[in-house]
Design a protein around this motif. Structure first.
Motif, short mmCIF file in Angstrom:
data_model
loop_
_atom_site.label_atom_id
_atom_site.label_comp_id
_atom_site.label_asym_id
_atom_site.label_seq_id
_atom_site.Cartn_x
_atom_site.Cartn_y
_atom_site.Cartn_z
N SER A 165 -26.63 8.36 -39.45
CA SER A 165 -26.86 9.26 -38.32
C SER A 165 -28.23 9.02 -37.68
O SER A 165 -28.39 9.20 -36.47
CB SER A 165 -26.74 10.72 -38.78
N VAL A 166 -29.21 8.61 -38.49
CA VAL A 166 -30.53 8.31 -37.95
C VAL A 166 -30.46 7.09 -37.02
O VAL A 166 -31.05 7.08 -35.93
CB VAL A 166 -31.54 8.07 -39.09
N VAL A 167 -29.71 6.06 -37.44
CA VAL A 167 -29.55 4.88 -36.60
C VAL A 167 -28.79 5.24 -35.32
O VAL A 167 -29.14 4.78 -34.22
CB VAL A 167 -28.83 3.76 -37.36
N ALA A 168 -27.75 6.07 -35.46
CA ALA A 168 -26.98 6.48 -34.28
C ALA A 168 -27.86 7.22 -33.28
O ALA A 168 -27.77 7.00 -32.06
CB ALA A 168 -25.79 7.34 -34.71
N ALA A 169 -28.72 8.11 -33.79
CA ALA A 169 -29.61 8.84 -32.89
C ALA A 169 -30.62 7.91 -32.23
O ALA A 169 -30.93 8.04 -31.03
CB ALA A 169 -30.34 9.94 -33.67
N ALA A 170 -31.14 6.93 -32.99
CA ALA A 170 -32.09 5.97 -32.42
C ALA A 170 -31.42 5.08 -31.39
O ALA A 170 -32.02 4.73 -30.36
CB ALA A 170 -32.70 5.13 -33.54
N ALA A 171 -30.15 4.69 -31.63
CA ALA A 171 -29.42 3.89 -30.65
C ALA A 171 -29.19 4.66 -29.37
O ALA A 171 -29.31 4.12 -28.26
CB ALA A 171 -28.08 3.43 -31.25
N GLN A 172 -28.87 5.95 -29.50
CA GLN A 172 -28.71 6.78 -28.31
C GLN A 172 -30.03 6.92 -27.56
O GLN A 172 -30.05 6.90 -26.33
CB GLN A 172 -28.18 8.16 -28.72
N GLY A 173 -31.13 7.03 -28.30
CA GLY A 173 -32.44 7.09 -27.66
C GLY A 173 -32.75 5.82 -26.89
O GLY A 173 -33.35 5.87 -25.80
N ALA A 361 -26.96 -2.43 -33.63
CA ALA A 361 -27.53 -1.59 -34.68
C ALA A 361 -26.50 -0.61 -35.23
O ALA A 361 -26.44 -0.34 -36.43
CB ALA A 361 -28.74 -0.83 -34.12
N THR A 362 -25.64 -0.09 -34.35
CA THR A 362 -24.57 0.81 -34.79
C THR A 362 -23.58 0.07 -35.68
O THR A 362 -23.12 0.60 -36.70
CB THR A 362 -23.85 1.41 -33.58
N ALA A 404 -38.52 3.42 -27.96
CA ALA A 404 -37.16 3.59 -28.48
C ALA A 404 -36.75 2.43 -29.37
O ALA A 404 -36.09 2.61 -30.40
CB ALA A 404 -36.19 3.73 -27.31
N LEU A 405 -37.13 1.21 -29.01
CA LEU A 405 -36.84 0.04 -29.84
C LEU A 405 -37.57 0.11 -31.17
O LEU A 405 -37.02 -0.26 -32.22
CB LEU A 405 -37.22 -1.24 -29.10
N ARG A 406 -38.81 0.58 -31.14
CA ARG A 406 -39.57 0.69 -32.38
C ARG A 406 -38.93 1.72 -33.31
O ARG A 406 -38.85 1.51 -34.54
CB ARG A 406 -41.02 1.08 -32.08
N THR A 407 -38.45 2.83 -32.75
CA THR A 407 -37.75 3.84 -33.55
C THR A 407 -36.46 3.28 -34.13
O THR A 407 -36.13 3.51 -35.30
CB THR A 407 -37.45 5.07 -32.69
N LEU A 408 -35.72 2.53 -33.30
CA LEU A 408 -34.47 1.93 -33.78
C LEU A 408 -34.75 0.91 -34.87
O LEU A 408 -34.00 0.82 -35.86
CB LEU A 408 -33.74 1.27 -32.61
N ARG A 409 -35.80 0.15 -34.73
CA ARG A 409 -36.16 -0.84 -35.74
C ARG A 409 -36.42 -0.18 -37.09
O ARG A 409 -35.92 -0.64 -38.13
CB ARG A 409 -37.41 -1.62 -35.31
N ALA A 410 -37.19 0.89 -37.09
CA ALA A 410 -37.48 1.60 -38.34
C ALA A 410 -36.21 2.17 -38.95
O ALA A 410 -36.03 2.16 -40.18
CB ALA A 410 -38.50 2.70 -38.07
N ALA A 411 -35.29 2.67 -38.11
CA ALA A 411 -34.05 3.25 -38.63
C ALA A 411 -33.16 2.19 -39.26
O ALA A 411 -32.55 2.40 -40.32
CB ALA A 411 -33.30 3.96 -37.50
#
Length: 475
Positions: A165-173, A361-362, A404-411
């Motif tokens: 769910s964290v990755v899904a939220a980051a992908a949406q971001g 990522a998803t 947003a990419l940095r957040t997705l990377r961490a997720a």
């Protein structure tokens, strides 16, 4: 006392222990290549002794529940029972006192220790009791009695994050940030008129045409049948429902799947790609200041449809990675309108690519790695895309997209690290001769039922003739 050094000194006087299996085989009529060849010299914490026999306790922990006016009780299974080993052995020789003292020092050492049992192999155990028995009429000879319990490390409760769910939220971001950066460029460029809008349509048509072509990839079509229930040898299993590896698991229920049902589902998903392409084409032709949100939503709908048209996450990552490399082919001029067309092509390309990266990522959250090495490989593949896009977003001063990419990377890192941490690594096994899969599974894992898993990993020419060196799960 240095247990290791003492054990090394004792080994010289007990060299006959390693030949015990051969002598027993000769006396009992067996051959050294059969049962006796599988026996291992007994030791505890590296201190050898001769095994006289032993006992093992196994089973389940069952709690008995009895109720009034009910004849039959309910037995609640609360897990595997504690494994207990009672081992009998001896040491003999002129230096038998020194041998006994080394064993006592090993038994009094704190913590768990390694027990090598003749038939159970190597076990990590805790010593519960040890007795050394000496008799006057048996000089130079001490008997040992051990009681072991096989245990594990001390484990404390730990909170875990639902990484999917964290990755899904980051992908949406990322999708939202990419849409915002696209809008800031498009609002300026579309003021130059129809030529710029034509560039949008041409770029969109090229992108969704490429997307429609990749979902018909031959390997992706073959993967339609990998989730059929049953055993189809090395051709069975997928990155969603791995057939052979016992470590990953999946909540996907494919027990009722048939060729017809899978084909019908694939036909519908590919039709959805066509529908999404038509929606994107219409949104591109109608693009203006009031319909930018419709266009960005159509782009994200296209990547979602492509993701849904690939049944295997490994294929999803592979095909979407290819889609992320799409480059527009339009030619522009150095005029003001030509520059606006070029800016719009670049903005569309950025939007398409970033939406695709969010889909990659998803897809990675659905991938079930078979080993820690496999998880690291997929993580590196996804991070390569994200890191390259972060460099580009930074050069463009697209701060929202960069964050947003940095957040997705961490997720993504957290998700694959968490799911890969409990999996065994891959190691290279080397044998002196070509052996069949059943024999290798028994030797490596002491579990012949994992032969098909070895076949899947090593991919030999024939399961009965493995290469002398291959890579497989370490445990």
């Amino acid at each position: 006392m240095n247990i290791g050094g003492g054990a090394g000194a004792v080994l010289g006087t007990t060299s006959g222990i390693s030949n015990l299996a051969s002598s027993l085989a000769a006396r009992l009529g067996g051959s050294a290549g059969s049962y006796f060849d599988e026996l291992r010299p007994a030791s505890f914490r590296g201190v050898p002794f001769v095994s006289l026999g032993g006992e093992g306790g196994f089973g389940r922990r069952n709690e008995l529940h009895e109720y009034p006016l009910r004849d039959t009780p309910w037995v609640e299974d609360i897990g595997r029972g504690t494994r207990r080993f009672r081992v009998f052995g001896f040491v003999v020789g002129d230096d038998v006192i020194a041998q006994r003292d080394v064993m006592i020092a090993a038994c009094e050492a704190p913590g768990t220790g390694a027990l090598v049992h003749p038939t159970f192999g190597r076990r990590e155990v805790s010593l519960m009791d040890f007795r050394s028995i000496e008799r006057w009429e048996k000089g130079r000879y001490f008997e040992f009695e051990f009681e072991f319990i096989e245990g594990g490390p001390r484990v404390f409760p730990a909170a875990s994050v639902a990484s999917e769910s964290v990755v899904a939220a980051a992908a949406q971001g990322l999708n939202l940030a990419a849409a915002l950066n696209f809008a800031s460029t498009a609002l300026t460029a579309i003021a130059y008129g129809s030529a710029v809008l034509g560039a949008v349509v041409d770029t969109a048509v090229g992108w969704y045409t490429y997307a429609k072509n990749i979902v018909g990839d031959a390997r992706n079509l073959f993967r339609l049948l990998t989730n059929l229930p049953g055993d189809f040898g090395r051709f069975s299993g997928s990155a969603t429902v791995p057939t052979f590896s016992k470590y990953p698991s999946s909540s996907v229920d494919t027990s009722g799947a048939t060729v017809v049902s899978l084909t019908n589902a694939a036909t519908i998903s590919r039709a959805n790609v066509g529908t999404a392409a038509d929606t994107l084409n219409a949104a591109a032709q109608a693009l203006d200041a009031a319909t930018i949100d419709d266009f960005t939503a159509a782009v994200q709908g296209m990547t979602t449809a492509v993701l849904g048209a690939t049944t295997d996450p490994a294929d999803s990552i592979r095909l979407l990675t290819s889609l992320a490399g799409f480059l527009p082919s339009g030619v522009t001029t150095a005029s003001a309108i030509g520059s606006a067309m070029s800016d719009m092509q670049t903005a569309c390309s950025d939007l398409f690519r970033r939406s695709t990266i969010a889909a990659v990522a998803t897809a990675a959250t659905s991938y079930q790695p078979t080993s820690s090495d496999d998880a690291a490989r997929v993580r590196g593949q996804v991070l390569d895309l994200i890191d390259s896009e972060m460099d580009l977003a930074g050069d463009q001063c697209a701060d929202e997209t960069y964050e947003a990419l940095r957040t997705l990377r961490a997720a993504v890192v957290s998700d694959l690290n968490q799911r890969g941490a409990g999996l065994p690594s891959i190691r290279t096994f080397t044998f002196s001769a070509s052996l069949p899969a059943l024999t290798l599974a028994n030797r490596i894992y002491r579990d012949a039922t994992r032969a098909d898993e070895l076949v899947s990993q090593a991919d030999p020419v024939h399961p009965a003739f493995f290469p002398t060196s291959f890579r497989a799960l370490s445990t």
